[in-house]
Design a protein around this motif. Sequence first.
Motif, mmCIF file in Angstrom:
data_model
loop_
_atom_site.group_PDB
_atom_site.id
_atom_site.type_symbol
_atom_site.label_atom_id
_atom_site.label_comp_id
_atom_site.label_asym_id
_atom_site.label_seq_id
_atom_site.Cartn_x
_atom_site.Cartn_y
_atom_site.Cartn_z
ATOM 1 N N ALA A 21 8.967 -66.850 14.784
ATOM 2 C CA ALA A 21 8.605 -67.388 16.098
ATOM 3 C C ALA A 21 7.489 -66.528 16.675
ATOM 4 N N SER A 22 6.423 -67.168 17.119
ATOM 5 C CA SER A 22 5.297 -66.425 17.686
ATOM 6 C C SER A 22 5.677 -65.848 19.047
ATOM 7 N N ARG A 23 4.839 -64.935 19.514
ATOM 8 C CA ARG A 23 5.088 -64.358 20.838
ATOM 9 C C ARG A 23 5.098 -65.429 21.905
ATOM 10 N N SER A 24 4.123 -66.333 21.835
ATOM 11 C CA SER A 24 4.051 -67.370 22.868
ATOM 12 C C SER A 24 5.267 -68.280 22.828
ATOM 13 N N GLU A 25 5.742 -68.644 21.653
ATOM 14 C CA GLU A 25 6.935 -69.488 21.553
ATOM 15 C C GLU A 25 8.123 -68.799 22.215
ATOM 16 N N TYR A 26 8.307 -67.528 21.907
ATOM 17 C CA TYR A 26 9.453 -66.795 22.445
ATOM 18 C C TYR A 26 9.359 -66.630 23.967
ATOM 19 N N TRP A 27 8.243 -66.121 24.442
ATOM 20 C CA TRP A 27 8.148 -65.793 25.873
ATOM 21 C C TRP A 27 8.041 -67.023 26.757
ATOM 22 N N TRP A 28 7.441 -68.116 26.287
ATOM 23 C CA TRP A 28 7.452 -69.358 27.075
ATOM 24 C C TRP A 28 8.880 -69.875 27.203
ATOM 25 N N PHE A 29 9.660 -69.762 26.130
ATOM 26 C CA PHE A 29 11.042 -70.219 26.199
ATOM 27 C C PHE A 29 11.872 -69.324 27.119
ATOM 28 N N VAL A 30 11.623 -68.035 27.115
ATOM 29 C CA VAL A 30 12.320 -67.124 28.043
ATOM 30 C C VAL A 30 11.995 -67.510 29.483
ATOM 31 N N LEU A 71 19.450 -67.085 20.921
ATOM 32 C CA LEU A 71 19.728 -66.158 19.814
ATOM 33 C C LEU A 71 18.846 -66.478 18.606
ATOM 34 N N ALA A 72 18.720 -67.764 18.289
ATOM 35 C CA ALA A 72 17.928 -68.176 17.129
ATOM 36 C C ALA A 72 16.455 -67.804 17.295
ATOM 37 N N VAL A 73 15.886 -68.066 18.456
ATOM 38 C CA VAL A 73 14.465 -67.754 18.654
ATOM 39 C C VAL A 73 14.256 -66.243 18.707
ATOM 40 N N THR A 74 15.237 -65.491 19.170
ATOM 41 C CA THR A 74 15.123 -64.031 19.180
ATOM 42 C C THR A 74 15.142 -63.485 17.756
ATOM 43 N N VAL A 75 16.025 -64.002 16.917
ATOM 44 C CA VAL A 75 16.063 -63.575 15.509
ATOM 45 C C VAL A 75 14.749 -63.917 14.828
ATOM 46 N N ARG A 76 14.234 -65.123 15.067
ATOM 47 C CA ARG A 76 12.951 -65.514 14.459
ATOM 48 C C ARG A 76 11.811 -64.624 14.960
ATOM 49 N N ARG A 77 11.844 -64.267 16.253
ATOM 50 C CA ARG A 77 10.802 -63.398 16.827
ATOM 51 C C ARG A 77 10.869 -61.996 16.217
ATOM 52 N N LEU A 78 12.079 -61.455 16.085
ATOM 53 C CA LEU A 78 12.222 -60.134 15.467
ATOM 54 C C LEU A 78 11.711 -60.159 14.031
ATOM 55 N N ARG A 79 12.022 -61.223 13.310
ATOM 56 C CA ARG A 79 11.549 -61.355 11.932
ATOM 57 C C ARG A 79 10.021 -61.423 11.899
ATOM 58 N N ASP A 80 9.425 -62.044 12.896
ATOM 59 C CA ASP A 80 7.976 -62.169 12.962
ATOM 60 C C ASP A 80 7.307 -60.810 13.184
ATOM 61 N N THR A 81 8.041 -59.877 13.790
ATOM 62 C CA THR A 81 7.495 -58.532 13.996
ATOM 63 C C THR A 81 7.856 -57.599 12.847
ATOM 64 N N GLY A 82 8.503 -58.134 11.805
ATOM 65 C CA GLY A 82 8.840 -57.341 10.635
ATOM 66 C C GLY A 82 10.161 -56.601 10.755
ATOM 67 N N VAL A 102 12.784 -55.212 24.268
ATOM 68 C CA VAL A 102 11.603 -55.851 24.868
ATOM 69 C C VAL A 102 10.335 -55.359 24.185
ATOM 70 N N ILE A 103 10.270 -54.072 23.879
ATOM 71 C CA ILE A 103 9.094 -53.544 23.173
ATOM 72 C C ILE A 103 8.962 -54.207 21.807
ATOM 73 N N TYR A 104 10.072 -54.335 21.087
ATOM 74 C CA TYR A 104 10.033 -55.001 19.783
ATOM 75 C C TYR A 104 9.561 -56.447 19.905
ATOM 76 N N LEU A 105 10.058 -57.144 20.915
ATOM 77 C CA LEU A 105 9.752 -58.570 21.068
ATOM 78 C C LEU A 105 8.329 -58.828 21.553
ATOM 79 N N THR A 106 7.687 -57.820 22.143
ATOM 80 C CA THR A 106 6.323 -58.006 22.630
ATOM 81 C C THR A 106 5.268 -57.586 21.623
ATOM 82 N N GLN A 107 5.676 -56.987 20.517
ATOM 83 C CA GLN A 107 4.708 -56.542 19.524
ATOM 84 C C GLN A 107 4.093 -57.727 18.784
ATOM 85 N N PRO A 108 2.875 -57.537 18.284
ATOM 86 C CA PRO A 108 2.201 -58.627 17.580
ATOM 87 C C PRO A 108 2.884 -58.976 16.258
#
Length: 118
Positions: A21-30, A71-82, A102-108
Amino acid sequence: MTFFESISTVFRKYADFSGHASRSEYWWFVLFSFITTAILGSLNLTSSEGTLDLGTSLSTAWSLALLLPQLAVTVRRLRDTGRDWTNMFWILVPLAGVIVLVIYLTQPSIPERMTANP
């Protein structure tokens, strides 16, 4: 990704914990989750006996309905940051854990070729 595309994508992948999940997908949903929960929580019905707090019930029900996609979009976002999904447990550490998460979820995003878990 736009605000509405993000909401559509997250609901389409309601319980999909695979992928990214990209940053924009995650944070727009939040943002969507926060706004809708706040609006529902502010609703009050006035009855002859006083105020019936319907907003709390609606807000709670809405939050429970959003639990799985959040939860699902958070897991996908964490995976996107490695990172692995187990990093979500940082939320259990008071204050510092929220900051770390939050730092992990905001990383590129990390390109898929560098990701340990595809």
